[in-house]
Design a protein around this motif. Structure first.
Motif, PDB file in Angstrom:
ATOM      1  N   GLU A 196       1.045  -1.147  -0.068  1.00  0.00           N
ATOM      2  CA  GLU A 196       0.000   0.191   0.221  1.00  0.00           C
ATOM      3  C   GLU A 196       0.900   1.301  -0.127  1.00  0.00           C
ATOM      4  OE1 GLU A 196      -2.470  -2.552   3.124  1.00  0.00           O
ATOM      5  OE2 GLU A 196      -0.508  -2.695   2.357  1.00  0.00           O
ATOM      6  N   THR A 197       0.344   2.223  -0.357  1.00  0.00           N
ATOM      7  CA  THR A 197       1.175   3.534  -0.825  1.00  0.00           C
ATOM      8  C   THR A 197       1.150   4.275   0.610  1.00  0.00           C
ATOM      9  OG1 THR A 197      -0.810   4.683  -1.847  1.00  0.00           O
ATOM     10  CG2 THR A 197       1.014   3.660  -3.066  1.00  0.00           C
ATOM     11  N   ASP A 225      -1.844  -8.890  -6.728  1.00  0.00           N
ATOM     12  CA  ASP A 225      -2.648  -7.919  -6.308  1.00  0.00           C
ATOM     13  C   ASP A 225      -3.340  -8.711  -5.082  1.00  0.00           C
ATOM     14  OD1 ASP A 225      -4.577  -6.232  -5.876  1.00  0.00           O
ATOM     15  OD2 ASP A 225      -5.061  -5.648  -7.773  1.00  0.00           O
ATOM     16  N   PRO A 226      -3.046  -8.559  -3.992  1.00  0.00           N
ATOM     17  CA  PRO A 226      -3.837  -9.414  -2.878  1.00  0.00           C
ATOM     18  C   PRO A 226      -4.950  -8.436  -2.229  1.00  0.00           C
ATOM     19  CG  PRO A 226      -1.770  -8.629  -2.165  1.00  0.00           C
ATOM     20  CD  PRO A 226      -1.734  -8.065  -3.480  1.00  0.00           C
ATOM     21  N   ARG A 227      -5.152  -7.238  -2.883  1.00  0.00           N
ATOM     22  CA  ARG A 227      -5.980  -6.287  -2.053  1.00  0.00           C
ATOM     23  C   ARG A 227      -7.404  -6.929  -1.883  1.00  0.00           C
ATOM     24  NH1 ARG A 227      -5.741  -1.328  -5.844  1.00  0.00           N
ATOM     25  NH2 ARG A 227      -5.704  -2.889  -7.280  1.00  0.00           N
ATOM     26  N   HIS A 232      -7.397  -2.706   1.330  1.00  0.00           N
ATOM     27  CA  HIS A 232      -6.616  -3.333   2.351  1.00  0.00           C
ATOM     28  C   HIS A 232      -5.902  -4.482   1.979  1.00  0.00           C
ATOM     29  CE1 HIS A 232      -9.282  -1.078   5.191  1.00  0.00           C
ATOM     30  NE2 HIS A 232      -8.327  -0.736   5.995  1.00  0.00           N
ATOM     31  N   VAL A 233      -4.484  -4.643   2.215  1.00  0.00           N
ATOM     32  CA  VAL A 233      -3.864  -5.981   1.857  1.00  0.00           C
ATOM     33  C   VAL A 233      -3.912  -6.747   3.279  1.00  0.00           C
ATOM     34  CG1 VAL A 233      -1.665  -6.869   1.231  1.00  0.00           C
ATOM     35  CG2 VAL A 233      -2.591  -4.992   0.059  1.00  0.00           C
ATOM     36  N   GLU A 263      -2.653  -8.290  16.554  1.00  0.00           N
ATOM     37  CA  GLU A 263      -4.061  -8.287  16.780  1.00  0.00           C
ATOM     38  C   GLU A 263      -4.821  -7.761  15.669  1.00  0.00           C
ATOM     39  OE1 GLU A 263      -1.699  -6.793  18.746  1.00  0.00           O
ATOM     40  OE2 GLU A 263      -2.193  -6.934  20.824  1.00  0.00           O
ATOM     41  N   SER A 264      -4.223  -6.814  14.987  1.00  0.00           N
ATOM     42  CA  SER A 264      -5.272  -6.355  13.887  1.00  0.00           C
ATOM     43  C   SER A 264      -4.248  -5.657  12.783  1.00  0.00           C
ATOM     44  CB  SER A 264      -5.854  -5.026  14.308  1.00  0.00           C
ATOM     45  OG  SER A 264      -5.108  -3.884  14.621  1.00  0.00           O
ATOM     46  N   TYR A 265      -5.007  -5.251  11.570  1.00  0.00           N
ATOM     47  CA  TYR A 265      -4.071  -4.932  10.150  1.00  0.00           C
ATOM     48  C   TYR A 265      -3.505  -3.624  10.801  1.00  0.00           C
ATOM     49  CZ  TYR A 265      -4.068  -1.733   6.203  1.00  0.00           C
ATOM     50  OH  TYR A 265      -3.565  -0.987   5.110  1.00  0.00           O
TER      51      TYR A 265
END
Length: 560
Positions: A196-197, A225-227, A232-233, A263-265
């Protein structure tokens, strides 16, 4: 009282010394117009130059003749010269020779200038595309002794913070473009849709880790391209890659630190790359994931094999959430080996925790010899975590002991804090920071911890720079270089990317981004001083390398 800057740069302190092979640098000649009949010429003093070194300045009128010496006697008291024999509208090449004893020796490196009617203290690299830049990395890609550039664009930032409405989908993928010191486009690496940018997904590092004389490029990478549908990736393989400095082709790939245990992104999307001389001889690549909760750090050797791994779990659980928004590298215990200041704690060169402050997550930090008389280095912290006290503080770099700090509470002291010796009124280095996101306090301290001002003097993102002829620093703020007293020195255009001594004498360059242009501002003020190139100072060089990951903090001169 004058700061003892000259002795630091000239490596006059007797301390445990690094034994690594120094980075090869040329003379870094720069030529800048002062007016239509005069050109400022500056060059590097190098570590292996003799104390009594002198220099001759040679000029060639493009297309007319040979190089001719323009100075009557060797330049010995400085590494700059004002050539008043130029003509308007002419192009010139300049080169420098080293004079030692009775001999004169060629020194690699030359500069070109086209004389203009006005003062123009910068040169430009025209980019292949009309882009503005996120970051710039600096290193020698081709072993010619001149510093080249690897730029990241576009200038866009996606932050993984989870607050509703905060997220922005990446409009394109990041590109890494390599340009030579002379502005030649070399190659492009597309980081792809798996990156991500934003600052925290896309660290890269430009450094000669494998010690072949050329600075290779390391970067975080993924596949395809796993978005997710919202951009979000959340899954897919992640890698550390090594790119060939000559052409950008993939040389090596290994797994990045996995997302597990986070725990999270928001928490796993915190990635760093750094470099450190952990054994005092060989550079090691440092890979890290995590800031706000679990922190995992891996040190890799020149072959990208693990030296050690550390994480803030188990017996080291107390280090969770103590990470910073940048890694700091330096020999903080003066044993001749680098340590890592991960945030408000430090890891020794062997990867074991060294000290712990418990201050929480810091936005900004600087390692420097802030306090004269206190042995070794200190660290100035700007702490983001809500703090009942010491949200702005200075600690001893060897022990982590708090020397002085703000006694009141703070909300969110911002990452773009600043330190520098701005005035002779107080010994040592002044420290400045301000609150953001709910806070309104500002702090200016002298080295002894006396609060000099609680006013918003220079906003939240000032930069210190050595620019004029004395040892005191100036301040870059709101498109201007200003003195400590507020008087304006000059204007600068573009987004400031980095302040570093990349060319010319010991004064620093200000590198900015304008659409389609990388602009390098360099002083054309004569200085009657001779000081070793700052890029040959170890602490300073490590900080310049770190400019391509995390929050950017201006480099500081160390003891050696």
């Amino acid at each position: 009282m004058k700061r003892i800057l000259t002795s630091l740069i000239c490596v006059c302190l007797t301390l445990a010394s690094f034994t690594q092979v120094p980075e090869k640098l040329d003379r870094g000649v720069v030529a800048l117009t002062v007016d239509q009949n005069s050109v400022y010429v500056g060059w590097r003093l190098l570590l292996d130059d003799p104390v009594d070194a002198g220099f001759n300045v040679y000029r060639q009128d493009i297309g007319i003749g040979e190089y001719e010496k323009v100075n009557a006697e060797p330049v010995k008291g400085s590494t700059n010269y004002l050539d008043t024999g130029t003509l308007p509208g002419h192009g010139y090449h300049y080169k420098i020779t080293l004079v030692k004893g009775s001999g004169e020796h060629e020194s690699p490196g030359e500069a070109y200038v086209f004389t203009l009617s006005g003062n123009q203290p910068y040169y430009s690299i025209k980019l292949r595309d009309e882009v503005t830049l996120k970051r710039v990395g600096i290193g020698d890609l081709d072993a010619d002794g001149a510093l080249d550039f690897v730029i990241q664009h576009p200038d866009f930032n996606v932050d993984p913070y989870y607050r509703p409405g905060y997220w922005k989908r990446s409009p394109s993928s990041y590109k890494l473009d390599a340009y030579s010191s002379k502005g030649e486009f070399l190659w492009r690496h597309d980081m792809g849709w798996s990156i991500e940018t934003g600052t925290w997904y896309s660290p890269y590092m430009l450094f000669d880790v494998d010690q072949d004389g050329k600075a290779e490029v390391y970067a975080k990478a993924g596949e395809a391209d796993p978005r997710e549908i919202d951009g979000h990736v959340m899954r897919g393989p992640e890698y550390l890659i090594k790119l060939d400095p000559a052409n950008g082709k993939l040389l090596k790939k290994l797994d990045w630190i996995p997302r597990t245990d986070y725990e999270s992104y928001n928490y796993w999307s915190r990635n760093f790359l750094s470099v450190a001389y952990l054994d005092g001889i060989n550079p090691s690549l440092i890979m890290q994931r995590g800031t706000y909760t679990v922190i995992k750090t891996v040190a890799l050797n020149q072959d990208l094999q693990p030296i050690w791994k550390w994480e803030s779990t188990g017996k080291d659980d107390k280090y969770k959430g103590q990470g910073g928004h940048a890694l700091m590298t330096g020999d903080i215990d003066l044993d001749g080996k680098d340590e890592l200041v991960i945030g408000t704690f430090a890891l020794d060169d062997d990867g074991r925790p060294m000290w712990y402050t418990g201050l929480g997550h810091n936005d900004g930090g600087y390692i420097a010899d802030i306090i004269p008389g206190n042995p070794g280095y200190e660290i100035f912290y700007a702490v983001e975590s809500r703090s009942p006290k010491n949200g702005v503080c200075v600690v001893d770099a060897k022990t982590g002991k708090i020397i002085w700090g703000y006694e009141g509470s703070t909300v969110h002291v911002h990452g773009q804090a600043m330190i520098g010796n701005f005035t002779d009124e107080y010994p040592g280095i002044e420290c400045y920071a301000g609150e953001a996101k709910g806070g309104d306090k500002f702090f200016l301290y002298n080295a002894q911890g006396e609060r000099l001002s609680d006013k918003n003097l220079w906003g939240l993102s000032p930069r210190a720079v050595w620019w004029d002829a004395d040892d005191l620093k100036e301040i870059c703020y709101q498109g201007k270089i200003i003195e400590y007293d507020g008087s304006e020195v000059m204007k600068i255009d573009g987004k400031l990317l980095i302040v570093a001594d990349i060319i010319g004498d010991w004064r620093e360059e200000i590198i900015t981004s304008l659409p389609g242009e990388l602009r390098i501002y360099s002083t054309n003020t004569l200085a009657n001083s001779k000081k070793i190139c700052l890029m040959q100072n170890h602490l300073y060089r490590m900080s310049v390398a770190d400019a391509t990951m995390g929050y950017y903090n201006s480099p500081q001169v160390g003891f050696k």
